[in-house]
Design an enzyme around this catalytic site. Structure first.
Site, PDB file in Angstrom:
ATOM      1  N   ASP A   1       0.853  -1.182   0.000  1.00  0.00           N
ATOM      2  CA  ASP A   1       0.000   0.000   0.000  1.00  0.00           C
ATOM      3  C   ASP A   1       0.891   1.235   0.000  1.00  0.00           C
ATOM      4  O   ASP A   1       1.884   1.285   0.720  1.00  0.00           O
ATOM      5  CB  ASP A   1      -0.874  -0.016   1.268  1.00  0.00           C
ATOM      6  CG  ASP A   1      -2.304   0.362   0.998  1.00  0.00           C
ATOM      7  OD1 ASP A   1      -2.512   1.485   0.508  1.00  0.00           O
ATOM      8  OD2 ASP A   1      -3.199  -0.449   1.281  1.00  0.00           O
TER       9      ASP A   1
ATOM     10  N   ASP B   1      -3.362   4.604  -2.265  1.00  0.00           N
ATOM     11  CA  ASP B   1      -4.465   5.067  -1.433  1.00  0.00           C
ATOM     12  C   ASP B   1      -5.040   6.377  -1.981  1.00  0.00           C
ATOM     13  O   ASP B   1      -4.283   7.258  -2.407  1.00  0.00           O
ATOM     14  CB  ASP B   1      -3.920   5.296  -0.010  1.00  0.00           C
ATOM     15  CG  ASP B   1      -5.011   5.526   1.009  1.00  0.00           C
ATOM     16  OD1 ASP B   1      -5.835   4.623   1.206  1.00  0.00           O
ATOM     17  OD2 ASP B   1      -5.028   6.615   1.622  1.00  0.00           O
TER      18      ASP B   1
ATOM     19  N   GLU C   1      -6.769   3.365  -5.711  1.00  0.00           N
ATOM     20  CA  GLU C   1      -8.086   3.494  -5.098  1.00  0.00           C
ATOM     21  C   GLU C   1      -8.634   4.850  -5.513  1.00  0.00           C
ATOM     22  O   GLU C   1      -8.155   5.883  -5.075  1.00  0.00           O
ATOM     23  CB  GLU C   1      -7.981   3.418  -3.574  1.00  0.00           C
ATOM     24  CG  GLU C   1      -9.336   3.449  -2.910  1.00  0.00           C
ATOM     25  CD  GLU C   1      -9.326   4.086  -1.521  1.00  0.00           C
ATOM     26  OE1 GLU C   1     -10.259   3.836  -0.767  1.00  0.00           O
ATOM     27  OE2 GLU C   1      -8.403   4.856  -1.190  1.00  0.00           O
TER      28      GLU C   1
ATOM     29  N   HIS D   1     -11.376  -3.633   3.408  1.00  0.00           N
ATOM     30  CA  HIS D   1     -11.345  -3.294   4.830  1.00  0.00           C
ATOM     31  C   HIS D   1     -12.166  -2.053   5.178  1.00  0.00           C
ATOM     32  O   HIS D   1     -12.238  -1.683   6.349  1.00  0.00           O
ATOM     33  CB  HIS D   1      -9.882  -3.098   5.260  1.00  0.00           C
ATOM     34  CG  HIS D   1      -9.253  -1.946   4.546  1.00  0.00           C
ATOM     35  ND1 HIS D   1      -8.998  -1.952   3.185  1.00  0.00           N
ATOM     36  CD2 HIS D   1      -8.856  -0.730   4.977  1.00  0.00           C
ATOM     37  CE1 HIS D   1      -8.478  -0.793   2.827  1.00  0.00           C
ATOM     38  NE2 HIS D   1      -8.379  -0.039   3.897  1.00  0.00           N
ATOM     39  N   ASP D   2     -12.742  -1.397   4.177  1.00  0.00           N
ATOM     40  CA  ASP D   2     -13.555  -0.201   4.431  1.00  0.00           C
ATOM     41  C   ASP D   2     -15.047  -0.452   4.252  1.00  0.00           C
ATOM     42  O   ASP D   2     -15.847   0.466   4.458  1.00  0.00           O
ATOM     43  CB  ASP D   2     -13.174   0.930   3.449  1.00  0.00           C
ATOM     44  CG  ASP D   2     -11.757   1.429   3.643  1.00  0.00           C
ATOM     45  OD1 ASP D   2     -11.262   1.388   4.782  1.00  0.00           O
ATOM     46  OD2 ASP D   2     -11.155   1.867   2.643  1.00  0.00           O
TER      47      ASP D   2
HETATM   48  C1  NOJ Z   1      -8.629   4.658   2.085  1.00  0.00           C
HETATM   49  C2  NOJ Z   1      -8.263   3.497   2.957  1.00  0.00           C
HETATM   50  O1  NOJ Z   1      -8.696   2.307   2.362  1.00  0.00           O
HETATM   51  C3  NOJ Z   1      -8.917   3.773   4.302  1.00  0.00           C
HETATM   52  O2  NOJ Z   1      -8.843   2.658   5.153  1.00  0.00           O
HETATM   53  C4  NOJ Z   1      -8.280   4.993   4.894  1.00  0.00           C
HETATM   54  O3  NOJ Z   1      -8.957   5.348   6.096  1.00  0.00           O
HETATM   55  C5  NOJ Z   1      -8.315   6.186   3.937  1.00  0.00           C
HETATM   56  N1  NOJ Z   1      -8.014   5.829   2.583  1.00  0.00           N
HETATM   57  C6  NOJ Z   1      -7.326   7.234   4.360  1.00  0.00           C
HETATM   58  O4  NOJ Z   1      -6.027   6.806   4.102  1.00  0.00           O
END
Ligand code: NOJ
Length: 538
Positions: free
Chosen positions: A104, A208, A264, A326-327
């Site tokens: 990441d 990210d 992302e 994970h989100d």
């Molecule tokens: C996306 C990540 O997947 C998430 O877990 C994170 O809180 C935010 N970006 C900030 O880095």
């Protein structure tokens, strides 16, 4: 048929390191824990999952306010997770098994404990002041503009630093100050970070919030409807700066062989997401396609999501799909929380869809066993944005630590850990895990699934069906979303797509026992409710 780049036809498995495997009993997963589970992921035989690559969420030194997405040092390993030597060992053991390693990369913001920020906040004339976004207060003493943190609970995206009398920008937590990407030194330093990991042998990066780095340089207010689809926000996705930044990353990565940049880009409009591939396909090789995360469990919804994405993709660009991460709530929990048996059946259909569409599948750890979101009581909540449930530890086995830890897990174990786990499912040929393994290994054997074309078929509204094809191999996939057993006329549906076929054989199915290499009549294909099949056309 050449399959092309590994990241186009391979299956990528996301590891959330804190919750994957603990090796030292502190209740927190770590890098040696991941290494110890590599054979589970791919030992070269169909007894293992068979994934081609792992993406590991951040393991860098961090105060863990956002569980690693607040990076205090980009070029080291947090002691919670191990050491750089553990990382090197993980990469070499993964490579020995043919598993690529994606790490990441968090370029939009650092931790407020990063030495760059510590220097930057120390005085207005510190040489690092311009590495972050500092502004004077508005005339009323409030924040410089109306930008809000992505985390609703945080409120304004600005925090006042009383010592120097200015506000700094943080798109997430106040402990995650945004870097100033208009600053050339920041760009150079962050490209050096990429080189540091490339030199250590990583195969790529998951970037990210790849759309956030570029903001309106004038810091104009966001429109009142900033969250509406299509709104012209000023705090992200600022063209052309964002594309310059990504092209620069890509040039750095392309200095090495065979590496991947997957970004992302949390924008739900596919037409905007695909811009991140770059006009000359010289930016991200893949932009995460999150369109499945928000679809109701209805065939037309998924059919439209696939068609829109395919239509939006520029020529030569490659799609990808994910069911969760994970989100986001897990697929198993999202598609029918009230009925666990049905939810599991749907999770299998979703998995078959993920593994048979045209595009790179991204699996999130635990999806292969149908792990559900955990239940986290208020006193155990640790995340600022409600994401603990999808981060509860991987369920490896029955027993007190679920095979994840011998200590007290950092988040509670899922309620079903004693029954829904890798050990229980490994030897059961009818389990979700056995099904997922079969599907991944079948995919490996099929050039049509890994690299073929896709044509959406339209047999009936409640069934999502498509044809995957490559020279000499034609596979039809049919997925029921209605829950009703039915007979599907694939002959007519195929004819609608200009394909003449009457017979085939079911080669893969979500239901135990449904796959049989005998010839079936495509005009009346038996499809059980909440199930899916792959048929090889004769
Ligand atoms: C996306 C990540 O997947 C998430 O877990 C994170 O809180 C935010 N970006 C900030 O880095």
């Amino acid at each position: 048929m050449t399959l092309g780049d590994w990241w186009r036809h391979g299956v990528v498995y996301q590891i959330y390191p804190r919750s994957f495997q603990d090796s030292n009993g502190d209740g927190i997963g770590d890098l040696p824990g991941i290494t110890s589970r590599l054979d589970y992921l791919n030992d070269g035989t169909p007894g293992s999952l068979g994934v081609d690559a792992i993406w590991i969420s951040p393991f860098y030194p961090s105060p863990q306010l956002d569980f690693g997405y607040d990076v205090a040092d980009y070029t080291d390993v947090d002691p919670d997770y191990g050491t750089l030597a553990d990382f090197d060992e993980l990469v070499s053991e993964a490579h020995r098994r043919g598993i690529r390693v994606i790490v990441d990369f968090v370029p939009n913001h650092t931790s407020d404990r990063h030495r760059w920020f510590v220097e930057s906040r120390s005085s207005r004339d510190n040489p690092k002041r311009g590495w972050y976004v500092w502004r004077d207060p508005a005339p009323d003493g409030g924040p410089p503009n109306n930008w809000r943190s992505t985390f609703a609970r945080v409120g304004s995206a600005w925090t006042l630093d009383p010592a120097t009398g200015q506000y700094y920008l943080h798109s997430f937590l106040p402990g995650q100050p945004d870097l100033e990407w208009w600053n050339e030194d920041v760009r150079a330093a962050m490209n050096d970070v990429l080189r540091f990991w490339l030199d250590r042998g990583v195969d790529g990066f998951r970037i990210d919030v790849a759309h956030k780095m570029a903001k309106d340089p004038d810091l104009g207010d966001n429109p009142p409807d900033a969250d509406a689809p299509g709104a012209r926000r000023r705090d992200e996705d600022w063209e052309p700066a964002i594309h310059e930044i990504l092209r620069q990353f890509r040039r750095t990565i392309d200095g090495y062989d065979d590496r991947l940049a997957v970004g992302e880009v949390f924008i739900l409009d596919p037409r905007r997401v695909v811009r991140y591939y770059g006009d000359a396909l010289d930016e991200l090789q893949l932009a995460f396609n999150f369109s499945f995360l928000r679809q109701p469990w209805r065939a037309p919804a998924f059919r439209e999501a696939v068609s829109l994405y395919e239509a939006a993709l520029p020529a030569g660009a490659w799609p990808d799909y994910a069911l969760s991460n994970h989100d986001h709530s897990r697929a198993r929990s999202r598609y029918d929380p009230a009925d666990p048996m049905r939810a599991l059946r749907r999770a299998r259909v979703a998995m078959l869809m993920l593994l048979t569409l045209r595009g790179t599948p991204f699996l999130y750890q635990g999806e292969e066993i149908g792990q559900a979101d955990g239940e986290v009581p208020p006193e155990r909540v640790v995340d600022v944005d409600g994401r603990d449930p999808e981060r509860t530890p991987m369920q490896w086995a029955a027993g007190p630590g679920a095979g994840f830890t011998t200590g007290e897990p950092w988040l509670p174990l899922g309620r079903e850990a004693n029954t829904v786990n890798v050990a229980a499912q490994s030897s059961d040929p009818d389990s979700m895990l056995s099904f997922t393994r079969r599907a991944i290994w079948f995919r490996k054997s099929s050039a049509a699934l890994r690299a073929g074309t896709i044509r959406i078929l339209d047999p009936e509204p409640d069934v999502l069906a498509y044809l995957r094809e490559v020279d000499g191999e034609r596979l039809a996939v049919a997925l029921d979303f209605s829950g009703r057993d039915r007979r599907v006329d694939l002959v007519t549906a195929l004819r609608g797509a200009g394909v003449d076929a009457r017979r085939g054989a079911v080669v893969l199915a979500t239901e135990a026992g449904a796959a049989a290499a005998t010839s079936i009549d495509l005009q009346a294909v038996e499809l059980r409710g909440d199930s899916g099949i792959v048929v090889r056309l004769a």
